[in-house]
Scaffold this active site. Structure first.
Site: not given
Ligand SMILES: CCCCCCCC/C=C\CCCCCCCC(=O)NCC(=O)O
Ligand SMILES: [Zn+2]
Ligand SMILES: [Zn+2]
Length: 515
Positions: A140, A142, A173, A207-208, A234, A480
């Site tokens: 994404h 944004d 992100d 997406e956000e 994704d 974020h």
């Molecule tokens: C075995 C445990 C390990 C812990 C390590 C944590 C690893 C976390 C890695 C990344 C986390 C990030 C999430 C990414 C997706 C976020 C997408 C987003 O911002 N979407 C909007 C929303 O969810 O509101």
């Molecule tokens: Zn994202």
């Molecule tokens: Zn995000």
């Protein structure tokens, strides 16, 4: 006073002795037998068909160019503030940037390009073998808002280079994926690549703030064309390095599901009045107590009831002693491990439905009792719970009739995609990780954030969430948060990862298990 030896004391003594004996036998069993009770997770596949016709490498000029392209992408503030407020000027500028820096992608007769929902992009790359089921890569454009005053080391839309890192909103992100995917395709096209298997690239612009204009409309369009996808990849989980105690070497977590969500609004209305004669409790006080109850009474620790159990089973052999014994014997040590995991915010997110109070509004003047107070609480639902169950728990925890609880939005956790040895998408992603990062162990995981891919469930049962961004201690605060950044080397790896993934996806059949 002398202790009297009664029948009860003797029974108690033998009871404790028996317990110690049973525990010792169980621990001995765990040490000696090891992973008998966990799944057989590390059987290797046999010989892979070689689909790499173009070796994944970057010249010094390409390294310079891809970095410049990423920087300009980060400098365009494609911020989503809310579903109704996005920086559309920046989105338009971003569209022009893509066309300028990826001339091959946007002029090749091989690639069909469509704008969807005004600012999202759908690219179709037909393969030479039309009967092979296509796959799809998502990312994404944004980003969430960023304010330099929050403590950034470099302005969030500057893409400034500091100690080998590019700083800026979107660097993890998710502009690294947007630019990485297109950069890889650009270089493949430059080198004469034509895919065997068709694929799609979907770049969402909202997406956000739910994906309702971008991803949702791309899915509608593909559905209207009768498209079914072999797999979808994704944004999502990453390569963890040094964030899990006892894990030797880095581990790539491929998100095979993502958590659900519930957002509720809590509100309290009380008569306004003069602050010199306040009631015992104000609307703010009543609401604050309700919110505090939700924070204090966390949702249950459900470790082991979702795919997070498989994460540790797959990584078990990479843990040193005594961690390996624990990970290999979750039938015995599950509660010990879950207790440790809930100690840190990022690992806690794996074991339960999380509770985040994100907005709190009230009051108009310092000497007026507020007539109204409201708060928004965002829950991320563990794979083994449903939205309905979480809403019920919220009601019973708030349990104050003066507090109105309203459901704002939400959805159940996403289905769990397959990650076994016969699953094409998972195995191709895993192979690609090993091709580009030979030292990394791959394991399934649950994505704690949500992604555009949640709208794609009708197009494919196999949806994965992963970007090979390195995730090291301290990095959780960058998502974020402040000082979002990516190392220059990591961005090069990401381009090579997609470059190799496109070629690996041309493989027709997975190899059978190694005999
Ligand atoms: C075995 C445990 C390990 C812990 C390590 C944590 C690893 C976390 C890695 C990344 C986390 C990030 C999430 C990414 C997706 C976020 C997408 C987003 O911002 N979407 C909007 C929303 O969810 O509101
Ligand atoms: Zn994202
Ligand atoms: Zn995000």
């Amino acid at each position: 006073m002398k202790t009297k030896i009664t029948k009860k004391t003797i029974l108690k003594f033998f009871g404790i002795l028996l317990l110690i004996l049973v525990l010792s036998v169980l621990i001995l069993f765990a040490v000696v037998i090891g992973r008998t009770f966990t799944f057989k997770v590390n059987t290797e596949l046999g010989q892979w068909e070689n689909a790499t016709t173009i070796y994944p490498s970057l010249s010094p000029e390409q390294k310079k160019q891809l970095l410049e392209n990423l920087k300009v992408a980060v400098q365009i503030p494609t911020v989503s503030f809310s579903e109704s407020k996005q920086n559309t000027t920046a989105l338009q500028e971003f569209d022009l940037l893509l066309r300028r820096v990826f001339p091959k992608v946007f002029s090749s007769s091989l690639v069909q390009h469509e704008m969807v929902g005004n600012y999202s992009h759908l690219l179709t790359v037909p393969g030479s073998e039309a009967d092979l089921e296509p796959y799809m890569l998502l990312a994404h454009i944004d980003v969430v808002p960023a304010d330099e005053a929050d403590g950034w080391d470099a302005p969030p839309f500057s893409a400034q280079e500091l100690n080998g890192f590019i700083y800026g909103r979107g660097t993890i992100d998710n502009k690294q994926s947007v630019m990485g995917i297109l950069q890889a395709l650009e270089y493949l096209l430059e080198r004469g690549y034509t895919p065997r298997r068709s694929f799609y690239i979907g770049l969402g612009h909202d997406e956000e703030v739910s994906g309702s204009q971008g991803a949702v409309n791309i899915v509608k369009l593909l559905k209207s064309r009768g498209v079914k996808l072999l797999y979808v990849l994704d944004e999502g989980l990453t390569i963890m390095d040094g964030v899990v105690d006892g894990l030797i070497g880095p581990g790539a977590l491929i998100g095979v599901s993502e958590k659900g969500q519930a957002t509720v609004k809590l509100s309290v209305s009380t008569p306004p009045g003069h602050s010199s004669m306040p009631p015992r409790e104000s609307s703010i006080g009543i609401l604050a107590s309700a919110v505090a109850r939700l924070e204090k009474n966390r949702m249950p620790n459900l470790f082991g009831h979702g795919p997070e159990r498989a994460t540790f089973e797959h990584l078990a052999h990479k843990f040193g002693w005594p961690y390996r014994m624990v990970m290999s014997n979750l039938w015995l040590f599950s509660s010990l491990l879950s207790g440790v995991l809930e100690g840190q915010p990022d690992t806690n997110a794996f074991v339960r439905t999380t509770t985040a109070v994100t907005m709190f509004n009230s009051g108009v003047k310092i000497n007026v009792m507020p007539a109204y107070a409201e708060a928004f609480v965002n829950f991320r639902i563990h794979s083994s719970q449903t939205l309905q169950e979480v809403l019920k728990l919220i009601e019973s925890t708030v349990s104050d009739e003066r507090v109105k609880v309203e459901f704002v939005s939400g959805f159940d956790p996403l289905p769990i995609s397959s990650y076994d040895e016969d699953t094409f998408g998972y195995q191709i992603i895993k192979k690609t990780v090993h091709d580009i990062f030979p030292e990394v162990t791959v394991s399934p995981g649950v994505c704690v954030g949500n992604t555009d891919s949640r709208h794609y469930t009708e197009l494919s049962p196999d949806i994965y969430r992963f970007v090979p961004s390195w995730y090291k201690p301290g990095d959780s605060a960058r998502f974020h948060g402040v000082n979002e950044r990516i190392s220059i080397q990591n961005y090069e790896e990401i381009v090579l990862f997609y470059f190799q993934l496109m070629q690996n996806s041309d493989i027709i059949n997975l190899p059978g298990p190694r005999i």
